[in-house]
Design a protein around this motif. Structure first.
Motif, mmCIF file in Angstrom:
data_model
loop_
_atom_site.group_PDB
_atom_site.id
_atom_site.type_symbol
_atom_site.label_atom_id
_atom_site.label_comp_id
_atom_site.label_asym_id
_atom_site.label_seq_id
_atom_site.Cartn_x
_atom_site.Cartn_y
_atom_site.Cartn_z
ATOM 1 N N ILE A 181 -1.500 3.053 1.063
ATOM 2 C CA ILE A 181 -2.779 2.721 1.828
ATOM 3 C C ILE A 181 -2.688 1.527 2.923
ATOM 4 O O ILE A 181 -3.192 1.524 3.948
ATOM 5 N N TYR A 182 -2.417 0.586 2.215
ATOM 6 C CA TYR A 182 -2.281 -0.855 3.253
ATOM 7 C C TYR A 182 -1.414 -0.547 4.247
ATOM 8 O O TYR A 182 -1.591 -0.643 5.498
ATOM 9 N N PHE A 183 -0.021 -0.242 4.341
ATOM 10 C CA PHE A 183 0.705 -0.295 5.560
ATOM 11 C C PHE A 183 0.327 1.111 6.416
ATOM 12 O O PHE A 183 0.772 1.038 7.626
ATOM 13 N N GLY A 184 0.178 2.442 5.734
ATOM 14 C CA GLY A 184 -0.325 3.291 6.316
ATOM 15 C C GLY A 184 -1.461 3.059 7.236
ATOM 16 O O GLY A 184 -1.481 3.520 8.471
ATOM 17 N N HIS A 185 -2.587 2.254 6.695
ATOM 18 C CA HIS A 185 -3.612 1.798 7.463
ATOM 19 C C HIS A 185 -3.140 0.928 8.692
ATOM 20 O O HIS A 185 -3.757 0.995 9.841
ATOM 21 N N THR A 186 -2.295 0.071 8.453
ATOM 22 C CA THR A 186 -1.790 -0.763 9.613
ATOM 23 C C THR A 186 -1.187 0.229 10.745
ATOM 24 O O THR A 186 -1.601 -0.026 11.787
ATOM 25 N N PHE A 187 -0.292 0.997 10.335
ATOM 26 C CA PHE A 187 0.277 1.976 11.528
ATOM 27 C C PHE A 187 -0.838 2.593 12.058
ATOM 28 O O PHE A 187 -0.765 2.911 13.316
ATOM 29 N N THR A 188 -1.496 3.213 11.514
ATOM 30 C CA THR A 188 -2.538 4.394 12.277
ATOM 31 C C THR A 188 -3.599 3.722 12.736
ATOM 32 O O THR A 188 -4.226 3.981 13.881
ATOM 33 N N SER A 189 -4.034 2.271 12.570
ATOM 34 C CA SER A 189 -5.041 1.865 13.182
ATOM 35 C C SER A 189 -4.474 0.894 14.175
ATOM 36 O O SER A 189 -5.420 0.466 15.255
ATOM 37 N N LYS A 190 -3.386 0.596 14.272
ATOM 38 C CA LYS A 190 -2.905 -0.256 15.263
ATOM 39 C C LYS A 190 -1.780 0.385 16.373
ATOM 40 O O LYS A 190 -1.056 -0.097 16.991
ATOM 41 N N SER A 198 4.404 11.102 13.840
ATOM 42 C CA SER A 198 4.561 12.164 12.996
ATOM 43 C C SER A 198 4.505 11.407 11.436
ATOM 44 O O SER A 198 4.611 10.401 11.318
ATOM 45 N N THR A 199 3.795 12.111 10.541
ATOM 46 C CA THR A 199 3.891 11.745 9.133
ATOM 47 C C THR A 199 5.173 11.295 8.666
ATOM 48 O O THR A 199 5.137 10.047 8.087
ATOM 49 N N SER A 200 6.377 11.897 8.897
ATOM 50 C CA SER A 200 7.631 11.282 8.342
ATOM 51 C C SER A 200 8.024 10.037 8.991
ATOM 52 O O SER A 200 8.817 9.431 8.413
ATOM 53 N N SER A 201 7.704 10.004 10.270
ATOM 54 C CA SER A 201 8.008 8.555 10.947
ATOM 55 C C SER A 201 7.197 7.565 10.318
ATOM 56 O O SER A 201 7.830 6.472 10.009
ATOM 57 N N THR A 202 5.949 7.772 10.199
ATOM 58 C CA THR A 202 4.963 6.745 9.393
ATOM 59 C C THR A 202 5.681 6.494 8.070
ATOM 60 O O THR A 202 5.823 5.349 7.621
ATOM 61 N N SER A 203 5.946 7.312 7.380
ATOM 62 C CA SER A 203 6.447 7.359 5.978
ATOM 63 C C SER A 203 7.891 6.636 6.051
ATOM 64 O O SER A 203 8.048 5.882 4.934
ATOM 65 N N THR A 204 8.711 6.630 6.961
ATOM 66 C CA THR A 204 9.948 5.912 7.110
ATOM 67 C C THR A 204 9.678 4.510 7.049
ATOM 68 O O THR A 204 10.408 3.863 6.567
ATOM 69 N N SER A 205 8.258 4.194 7.703
ATOM 70 C CA SER A 205 7.932 2.693 7.740
ATOM 71 C C SER A 205 7.260 2.103 6.506
ATOM 72 O O SER A 205 7.303 1.011 6.345
ATOM 73 N N THR A 206 6.775 3.051 5.883
ATOM 74 C CA THR A 206 6.290 2.530 4.482
ATOM 75 C C THR A 206 6.669 2.968 3.340
ATOM 76 O O THR A 206 6.378 2.022 2.238
ATOM 77 N N SER A 207 7.742 3.962 3.278
ATOM 78 C CA SER A 207 8.424 4.178 1.904
ATOM 79 C C SER A 207 8.936 3.265 0.942
ATOM 80 O O SER A 207 8.675 3.514 -0.052
ATOM 81 N N CYS A 208 9.481 2.301 1.685
ATOM 82 C CA CYS A 208 10.225 1.143 0.929
ATOM 83 C C CYS A 208 9.505 0.128 0.997
ATOM 84 O O CYS A 208 10.164 -1.284 0.917
#
Length: 246
Positions: A181-190, A198-208
């Protein structure tokens, strides 16, 4: 070890033919960096909450003219994540030690967002080593005017995380288990063009981005002993990587 060249998806074609992951032992911790290319050394510092991967699309072109070094700063990616040491001066000293270990006495620096703060501290504190410095997408605390606490809605939406990340404890308790929620919002809003991510690219930056909460800052005994660590890609998740990034 997660976040190395061998672990992340969606790299440009032929990326691993040029770039490899390296780990360096500094005075306090182990740092990870991706290195490749030929020419004068060029240090690329990522923004928050990203790691070397954010530079992946420009690294191949830069490697035609420079030896590119893209590190994971303390608390990010595959680098160690101690509970303390996240002020810009300490992060700058980390990168200076990294460059020494990699054999680069003098080098150019490019940083954006948090990387700009670290790059500025690096250039100011190691003037004999930094040949050029380029910074973007940030302010310099103590030099740049600070926005007012009560800003207009658009400014507040853009900058609210600065104050949130500087809190001592409650931020980590609120985000733990809700990293997407927190990091996903950061990437999508900025992101300049969110639909292109891509969803997988965003997940790479948030999954860990999970960490075990530290003891409150008022504790006189230091961080409490964490419960058994969970893992991501076989590596232990760090503790408190967010406390002083902003």
């Amino acid at each position: 070890m997660p976040f190395t060249v061998a672990d992340v998806p969606h790299l440009p074609a032929g990326f691993s033919d040029t770039f490899t992951s390296h780990t360096v032992e500094t005075t306090e911790l182990t740092l990870h960096a991706v290195v490749g290319g030929d020419g004068p050394p060029l240090l690329l510092l990522p923004g928050w909450p990203q790691f070397w991967y954010s530079w992946r699309l420009v690294m191949p072109a830069l490697a035609e003219h420079f030896t590119v070094i893209a590190p994971d700063l303390r608390g990010m990616g595959a680098s160690d994540k101690p509970a303390t040491g996240y002020d810009a001066a300490r992060l700058a000293d980390d990168t200076a030690e990294l460059m020494t270990a990699l054999g680069h006495d003098r080098f150019a620096v490019v940083g954006y967002d948090l990387g700009m703060l670290v790059g500025y501290a690096l250039a100011a504190g190691h003037r004999d080593r930094v040949t050029r410095f380029v910074g973007a997408e940030s302010i310099l605390p103590g030099l740049s005017p600070s926005p007012p606490l009560l800003s207009d809605p658009a400014t507040n939406e853009f900058l609210w995380h600065f104050a949130f990340n500087r809190l001592a404890d409650i931020n980590e308790r609120m985000v733990a288990g809700r990293e997407e929620i927190y990091f996903g919002h950061t990437f999508t809003s900025k992101t300049a063009d969110p639909p292109s991510r891509s969803t997988s690219s965003t997940s790479t930056s948030t999954s860990c981005a999970t960490w075990t909460p530290c003891a409150p800052a008022s504790s006189t005994t230091g961080p409490s002993t964490p419960p058994p660590s969970t893992s991501c890609g076989g590596a232990t998740r760090g503790r408190c990587p967010s406390r002083s990034w902003r």
